[in-house]
Design an enzyme around this catalytic site. Structure first.
Site, PDB file in Angstrom:
ATOM      1  N   LEU A  36      74.868 -17.316  40.253  1.00  0.00           N
ATOM      2  CA  LEU A  36      73.301 -17.472  40.640  1.00  0.00           C
ATOM      3  C   LEU A  36      72.349 -18.472  39.218  1.00  0.00           C
ATOM      4  O   LEU A  36      72.854 -18.622  38.494  1.00  0.00           O
ATOM      5  CB  LEU A  36      72.650 -16.022  40.672  1.00  0.00           C
ATOM      6  N   HIS A  40      69.119 -19.899  43.858  1.00  0.00           N
ATOM      7  CA  HIS A  40      68.641 -18.364  43.916  1.00  0.00           C
ATOM      8  C   HIS A  40      67.907 -17.837  43.741  1.00  0.00           C
ATOM      9  O   HIS A  40      67.296 -16.747  44.586  1.00  0.00           O
ATOM     10  CB  HIS A  40      70.461 -17.782  43.447  1.00  0.00           C
ATOM     11  N   GLN A  64      84.943 -18.982  54.741  1.00  0.00           N
ATOM     12  CA  GLN A  64      84.303 -20.327  54.432  1.00  0.00           C
ATOM     13  C   GLN A  64      84.919 -21.398  54.040  1.00  0.00           C
ATOM     14  O   GLN A  64      84.213 -22.855  54.171  1.00  0.00           O
ATOM     15  CB  GLN A  64      82.737 -20.279  54.622  1.00  0.00           C
ATOM     16  N   ASP A 154      71.033 -26.623  51.599  1.00  0.00           N
ATOM     17  CA  ASP A 154      72.135 -26.645  52.589  1.00  0.00           C
ATOM     18  C   ASP A 154      71.530 -26.653  54.016  1.00  0.00           C
ATOM     19  O   ASP A 154      71.450 -25.991  55.012  1.00  0.00           O
ATOM     20  CB  ASP A 154      72.890 -25.342  52.712  1.00  0.00           C
ATOM     21  N   GLN A 157      73.288 -25.962  56.645  1.00  0.00           N
ATOM     22  CA  GLN A 157      73.330 -24.242  57.486  1.00  0.00           C
ATOM     23  C   GLN A 157      71.905 -23.544  57.650  1.00  0.00           C
ATOM     24  O   GLN A 157      72.502 -22.884  58.742  1.00  0.00           O
ATOM     25  CB  GLN A 157      73.842 -24.591  56.083  1.00  0.00           C
ATOM     26  N   MET A 188      70.098 -28.325  41.868  1.00  0.00           N
ATOM     27  CA  MET A 188      71.203 -27.180  41.742  1.00  0.00           C
ATOM     28  C   MET A 188      71.856 -26.210  41.654  1.00  0.00           C
ATOM     29  O   MET A 188      71.738 -26.414  43.253  1.00  0.00           O
ATOM     30  CB  MET A 188      70.116 -25.585  40.929  1.00  0.00           C
ATOM     31  N   SER A 189      73.092 -26.286  41.721  1.00  0.00           N
ATOM     32  CA  SER A 189      74.402 -25.699  42.704  1.00  0.00           C
ATOM     33  C   SER A 189      74.983 -25.217  41.474  1.00  0.00           C
ATOM     34  O   SER A 189      75.477 -25.085  40.669  1.00  0.00           O
ATOM     35  CB  SER A 189      75.068 -27.240  42.938  1.00  0.00           C
ATOM     36  N   ARG A 191      77.943 -25.284  41.939  1.00  0.00           N
ATOM     37  CA  ARG A 191      79.348 -26.547  42.003  1.00  0.00           C
ATOM     38  C   ARG A 191      78.661 -27.507  40.177  1.00  0.00           C
ATOM     39  O   ARG A 191      79.848 -28.563  40.405  1.00  0.00           O
ATOM     40  CB  ARG A 191      79.807 -26.765  42.846  1.00  0.00           C
TER      41      ARG A 191
END
Ligand code: AMP
Length: 292
Positions: A36, A40, A64, A154, A157, A188-189, A191
């Site tokens: 997180l 998030h 996924q 996303d 999505q 922010m991610s 990844r």
């Protein structure tokens, strides 16, 4: 601060959500894959501001990830995630094992989007949105909330899940929330933590290209090809960036827009080193809003 209640089983999770609702309370739900960050947490705060109760799910959904993607190395750390949530007054964390979500390790029933997965990220990630729709369809049964909170980060999505909810008559309202960015603009991610220092410096190129698109839109440019060309020029000035796509589409239908009439989603995906990053802006020319 006390850690939030953690649920690992589906029946207990549903019962807890239903118990709140049977008292007339509304429940907001934030599905995540954990690791997180502020993006998030902003969804959790939004859910909190609009509902009496908030549930979050933390599940790195194996179906996924495409073959060769980062399922094994995806960052995991329930302890840290629970600590981050402890200050946010969350009423339940659903953190299932893979074997709880996929008991015999097989999926024989999928939810498969049509058309909306045929461009943007769907092209390089075959089966990804099938995996997303299937897990979200399951999660919405396990956490039968009143509202679900997704990030515009996303955007494809979000469009696909919104349409799934409509097509499958889920009694849940999907609320799409703004992108939370680092100080230099990088979205922010989870990844982002894969990025080395040099890559991290270059990763801001995606945001810079969107800033350029924003300038052009504000200056009245409506021809998508000109905007895409300019964005690609900006991206090429960052030597570590390998462009996957730069596209301008309608935010709901995701159809290509040669000319921007009213609403547009300007989306970019690129690799910085081995890390795949995405970002976007949404424009509504009728109201004059350009959201980065
Ligand atoms: P993930 O854990 O990456 O599957 O993301 C869970 C949810 O958080 C999704 O709805 C994402 O769109 C959202 N999210 C991820 N990054 C951000 C961000 N930077 N700002 C806002 N929402 C985000």
């Amino acid at each position: 601060m006390p850690l939030p209640p953690v649920f690992h089983e589906t029946a207990a999770t549903r019962a807890a959500v239903r118990a709140f609702q049977s008292r007339g309370e509304t429940v907001g739900f934030v599905p995540t894959m954990g690791a997180l960050h502020e993006g998030h947490l902003s969804l959790v705060r939004m859910a909190r501001s609009r509902n009496d109760r908030v549930f979050i799910s933390i599940f790195v959904n194996p179906i996924q990830f495409c073959p060769g993607e980062d399922f094994q190395s995806y960052p995991r750390g329930l302890e840290n995630d629970l600590a981050a949530l402890s200050v946010l007054n969350v009423d339940g964390v659903f953190a299932p094992l893979d074997s709880t979500m996929y008991p015999d390790g097989k999926v024989l029933t999928y939810v498969i989007p049509e058309r909306l997965d045929q461009n943007l990220c769907g092209l390089s990630r075959p089966g990804h949105f099938r995996g997303v729709c299937t897990v979200v369809a399951k999660l919405f049964h396990i956490v039968p909330a009143d509202e679900a909170f997704l990030g515009r980060k996303d955007a494809q999505q979000a469009a696909i899940v919104r349409r799934m909810v409509q097509d499958l008559n889920y009694p849940i309202r999907v609320v799409v929330c703004p992108i939370v960015r680092e100080a230099d603009g990088l979205a922010m991610s989870s990844r982002n933590r894969y990025l080395g220092p040099e890559e991290r410096a270059q990763a801001v190129g995606l945001f810079q290209s969107l800033r350029r698109a924003q300038e052009l839109l504000a200056a009245g440019v409506r021809d998508s090809a000109s905007i895409v060309t300019e964005m690609r020029r900006v991206l090429r000035s960052f030597p570590s960036i390998r462009i996957e796509y730069v596209s301008i589409v309608h935010p709901d239908t995701l159809e290509d827009l040669p000319h921007i009439g009213s609403k547009a989603l300007v989306a970019v995906a690129a690799r910085v080193g081995r890390t795949r990053l995405i970002d976007n802006l949404e424009a509504d020319l009728e109201t004059g809003r350009i959201d980065l």
